[in-house]
Design a protein around this motif. Structure first.
Motif, short mmCIF file in Angstrom:
data_model
loop_
_atom_site.label_atom_id
_atom_site.label_comp_id
_atom_site.label_asym_id
_atom_site.label_seq_id
_atom_site.Cartn_x
_atom_site.Cartn_y
_atom_site.Cartn_z
N TRP A 235 90.34 31.74 31.22
CA TRP A 235 91.31 31.03 32.28
C TRP A 235 92.79 31.72 32.18
N ARG A 236 93.49 32.62 30.85
CA ARG A 236 94.68 33.57 31.63
C ARG A 236 94.27 34.30 32.61
N GLU A 237 93.43 34.82 32.17
CA GLU A 237 93.11 36.02 33.32
C GLU A 237 92.74 35.45 35.13
N LEU A 238 91.92 34.86 34.63
CA LEU A 238 92.35 34.08 36.47
C LEU A 238 92.98 33.52 36.75
N PHE A 239 93.95 32.53 35.57
CA PHE A 239 94.76 31.63 36.51
C PHE A 239 96.56 31.98 35.91
N PHE A 240 96.73 32.99 34.82
CA PHE A 240 98.22 32.89 34.79
C PHE A 240 98.39 34.58 34.34
N ALA A 241 99.42 34.69 35.05
CA ALA A 241 100.02 35.81 34.82
C ALA A 241 101.90 35.63 34.58
N PRO A 242 102.15 36.24 33.36
CA PRO A 242 103.73 35.59 32.52
C PRO A 242 104.48 36.71 34.49
N ALA A 243 104.96 35.72 34.26
CA ALA A 243 106.63 36.33 35.74
C ALA A 243 107.30 35.87 35.85
N SER A 244 108.91 36.64 36.00
CA SER A 244 110.06 35.84 35.78
C SER A 244 110.39 35.44 36.83
N PHE A 245 111.31 33.94 37.42
CA PHE A 245 111.21 33.49 38.36
C PHE A 245 112.02 34.44 39.31
N LYS A 246 112.03 34.79 40.69
CA LYS A 246 112.52 35.43 41.66
C LYS A 246 112.83 34.56 42.86
N PRO A 247 114.16 34.42 43.18
CA PRO A 247 114.62 33.80 43.93
C PRO A 247 114.22 34.47 45.56
N THR A 248 113.63 33.08 45.99
CA THR A 248 113.08 33.49 47.53
C THR A 248 114.31 34.01 48.69
N PRO A 249 114.21 35.38 49.21
CA PRO A 249 115.48 35.95 50.07
C PRO A 249 114.98 34.63 50.78
N GLY A 250 116.33 34.69 51.93
CA GLY A 250 116.28 33.58 53.42
C GLY A 250 116.67 32.28 52.84
N LYS A 251 116.42 31.60 51.93
CA LYS A 251 116.11 30.36 50.98
C LYS A 251 118.12 30.26 50.48
N SER A 252 119.24 29.15 50.66
CA SER A 252 120.24 29.44 50.61
C SER A 252 120.25 28.92 48.67
N ALA A 253 121.15 29.19 48.16
CA ALA A 253 121.39 29.07 46.93
C ALA A 253 121.18 28.17 46.34
N GLU A 254 121.53 26.43 46.71
CA GLU A 254 120.62 25.26 46.22
C GLU A 254 119.21 24.99 46.61
N TRP A 255 118.35 25.79 46.98
CA TRP A 255 117.02 25.24 47.58
C TRP A 255 116.16 26.31 46.11
N ASN A 256 116.86 27.48 46.21
CA ASN A 256 116.51 28.43 45.00
C ASN A 256 116.89 28.00 43.73
N ARG A 257 118.41 27.06 43.27
CA ARG A 257 118.31 26.63 42.44
C ARG A 257 117.06 25.15 41.82
N GLY A 258 116.92 24.00 43.06
CA GLY A 258 115.82 23.45 42.74
C GLY A 258 114.43 24.44 43.01
N ALA A 259 114.16 24.79 43.37
CA ALA A 259 112.99 25.80 43.33
C ALA A 259 112.44 25.63 41.46
#
Length: 646
Positions: free
Chosen positions: A166-190
């Motif tokens: 399950w982990r090999e196929l569906f899970f990859a540890p990764a910290s949240f990264k803001p999406t370029p071009g989106k507002s600070a509010e949008w990224n906070r919501g994400a």
């Protein structure tokens, strides 16, 4: 809208999933508390509300966070665990690192895999600063001595090792990264929706293995008789405005809209109602404009391999490698080497993985033996597996292995190991061939035999000779032909049997290394000087891309050669009279390998080559051609010496 299912399974109700696992287990030494972290604790309490921790970890309202809540799954009941500060039944002995590993990596303090009922697949995105605040709060939850309830999962789902796939196929540890071009509010919501709020875990349908279905993310799911509705942006935009949705998330109702019930009522009552207006608004901004879901799970998204190749190779890894090398190639400390961030795995050439897969490895040092997979995996299987390992878990090597390349390396396998009956008899009829392999062209082999008998050991010249005589020959055919031609020459020598075997083995590796670049899916980056590449238990020579112009030495930055080993090689070389003789090069290679038994042979060779290069370049009296010539002679002698080591 968000009238999610049942008050018994709310919130982190990844119970939509598959195996909803116990989230935490007891650990080891307690960590010392900071002198005053009241502000951090306050923030942690807010984040715990946003992450909706309490409802899932509370069965008895008088004992919050003491666990015991039954999560009913298609595979049996699973019970949330005690995460109070009780040192025996809770997590009072945990350290921050163990807490982080549980949330970020989905691994308990005792090293066992968590089931995805604890939504680590979302929590992996929580930022480090927020994890520390959460830890500051969680460790101060009053202790409650409540024993954890044993899960009621049926076989085989009660075996945690099954989480490997399950982990090999569906899970990859990764910290949240803001999406370029989106507002600070949008990224906070994400961040609030995707990581802390883990909304997708309830509102997305799952496949048979419990992974979220690609493009169906947020499109609704049946959970224990209730329905978590479609909250994808297209569906929300039809019925909700930003203002009404913000009000709904705050109060559970909105004018002329639904009134919340079931588990979603708990989500609002225990979580969303406590958020700031700004955070609720940010969540709605994101939900009304969330991007289309990805076609593939996170691990596959990160891979450069085509989707079909990735799925096939991932299954090969799970079936053949994961039980030992673990999901994400982490290995087992002091028992099985990691494949992630392993320089032998990510070398420019894929020879090491191919050779190890074909031949296995003997036990050595703290590592156990690895079996050969030559009999159970095809050439295509091994090529796909090599490319998968070289491009997964943060490895960024080129996916350059091909089935033709593997077929060529397979031709070195029949060269018998010293000590076997075949090696003792040195039967050339069996050496260099394999069942089902066509016989090499007799005339072309005879021409190569004549070159060898005359003392010519120029492998590239012999490769060119055979390819000229048989242009349609595959790389495997060429290797088979060269080994067939050289075997009688070696057999007729007066050398000891082990020396004959070692020489034929060395020659076969050089032959396959010479034909492999032409079979690569992606061209190997050029090297400026002769270089050694790892190949299983041995190593092979990498020739420079060009001998024209001044000699360029490898950068002394620790990336190509370990800094400590480079220093030892430089000290061992000293300031010799140039050029260093072949005998001296042999002594140097043997001495450095002997005094550094844990170092890879390729690193030993390259440390000496890089150190010698600086000495050659420093001699201003030398012409470029002479510099290159001295380097070639020294490097070949060092590499050949190490190839012939037992």
């Amino acid at each position: 809208m968000i009238d999610v299912p049942n008050s018994n399974i709310r919130g982190a109700l990844v119970a939509a999933a598959w195996l909803f696992g116990t989230s935490l287990a007891c650990a080891q030494a307690p960590s010392s508390a900071p002198a005053d972290d009241s502000a951090l604790v306050t923030r942690g309490e807010y984040l715990a509300r946003a992450a909706d921790c309490m409802p899932c970890h509370t069965s008895d309202k008088s004992k919050p966070y003491a666990g015991g809540l039954a999560l009913n799954t298609p595979f049996g009941a699973i019970y949330s665990v005690n995460i109070t500060s009780d040192p025996t039944t809770g997590i009072g002995r945990w350290t921050y690192d163990q807490f982080k590993r549980a949330l970020h990596d989905g691994i308990r303090a005792d090293g066992a895999f968590l089931y995805p009922a604890m939504p680590f697949d979302a929590y992996t995105g929580i930022e480090e600063a927020d994890l520390k605040a959460l830890w500051a709060y969680v460790r101060r939850i009053p202790p409650a001595a409540v024993e954890n309830t044993e899960n009621g999962l049926s076989f085989p789902f009660n075996i945690r090792l099954g989480m490997l796939a399950w982990r090999e196929l569906f899970f990859a540890p990764a910290s949240f990264k803001p999406t370029p071009g989106k507002s600070a509010e949008w990224n906070r919501g994400a961040y609030l929706v995707e990581a802390l709020g883990h909304c997708s875990d309830c509102h997305s349908p799952r496949n048979i293995l419990g992974g979220i279905k690609g493009k169906a993310q947020f499109t609704g799911a049946d959970i224990d008789g209730f329905y978590a509705p479609d909250i994808a942006s297209a569906a929300l935009a039809k019925n909700w405005t930003k203002d009404t949705l913000v009000q709904f998330l705050k109060t559970g109702s909105a004018p002329q809209k639904t009134v919340v019930f079931g588990p979603m009522a708990e989500v609002i009552h225990d979580s969303l109602a406590f958020l700031t207006d700004a955070d609720r608004a940010a969540m709605v901004t994101y939900l009304l404009d969330s991007p289309p879901p990805p076609d593939a799970p996170a691990p596959q998204k990160l891979s450069p391999l085509p989707a079909g190749v990735y799925k096939r190779a991932a299954k090969l890894y799970i079936d053949n490698c994961a039980a030992c090398h673990q999901d994400h190639g982490t290995g087992v400390a002091n028992a099985i080497p990691p494949l992630a961030n392993n320089p032998a795995v990510t070398a420019d050439e894929p020879y090491n993985i191919i050779t190890v897969a074909l031949e296995g490895l003997p036990a050595g040092g703290t590592f156990g033996a690895m079996p050969s997979f030559a009999g159970r995996l095809s050439d295509r299987d091994i090529a796909d597996l090599a490319n998968y390992v070289r491009t997964s878990w943060g490895n960024q090597a080129a996916a350059n292995a091909t089935a033709k390349m593997v077929a060529a390396w397979r031709e070195t396998v029949p060269v018998p190991d010293y000590g076997t009956q075949a090696a003792s008899s040195f039967d050339c009829g069996e050496v260099g061939g394999a069942p089902g392999v066509a016989t090499p062209d007799p005339k072309a082999v005879a021409a190569i035999s004549a070159m060898l008998a005359g003392g010519n050991r120029d492998v590239p010249a012999m490769v060119s000779s055979y390819q000229g005589a048989d242009p349609s020959a595959s790389p495997a055919d060429v290797v088979n032909a060269l080994v067939t031609a050289y075997c009688p020459v070696v057999a007729a020598s007066a050398a000891e049997t082990y020396q004959k075997h070692a020489e034929l083995r060395r020659f076969s590796l050089e032959a396959v290394a010479d034909v492999s670049p032409g079979a690569a899916a992606v061209a190997f980056p050029p090297v400026d000087t002769i270089w050694a590449s790892p190949a299983g238990k041995s190593l092979v020579t990498r020739e420079p891309g060009s001998l024209a112009g001044p000699l360029k030495c490898p950068a002394d930055d620790g990336k190509l050669v370990p800094v400590a080993l480079a220093g030892k090689a430089s000290a061992l070389l000293g300031k010799p009279t140039l050029p260093v003789s072949g005998d001296k090069a042999t002594q140097l290679a043997g001495a450095l390998a002997t005094t550094n038994p844990k170092a890879r042979l390729s690193d030993v060779a390259n440390a000496l080559i890089a150190s010698y290069c600086t000495l050659v370049v420093a001699d201003a009296s030398l012409e470029p051609a002479q510099q290159h010539g001295w380097m070639e002679q020294f490097g070949e002698q060092v590499i050949e010496t190490l190839q012939l080591r037992p």
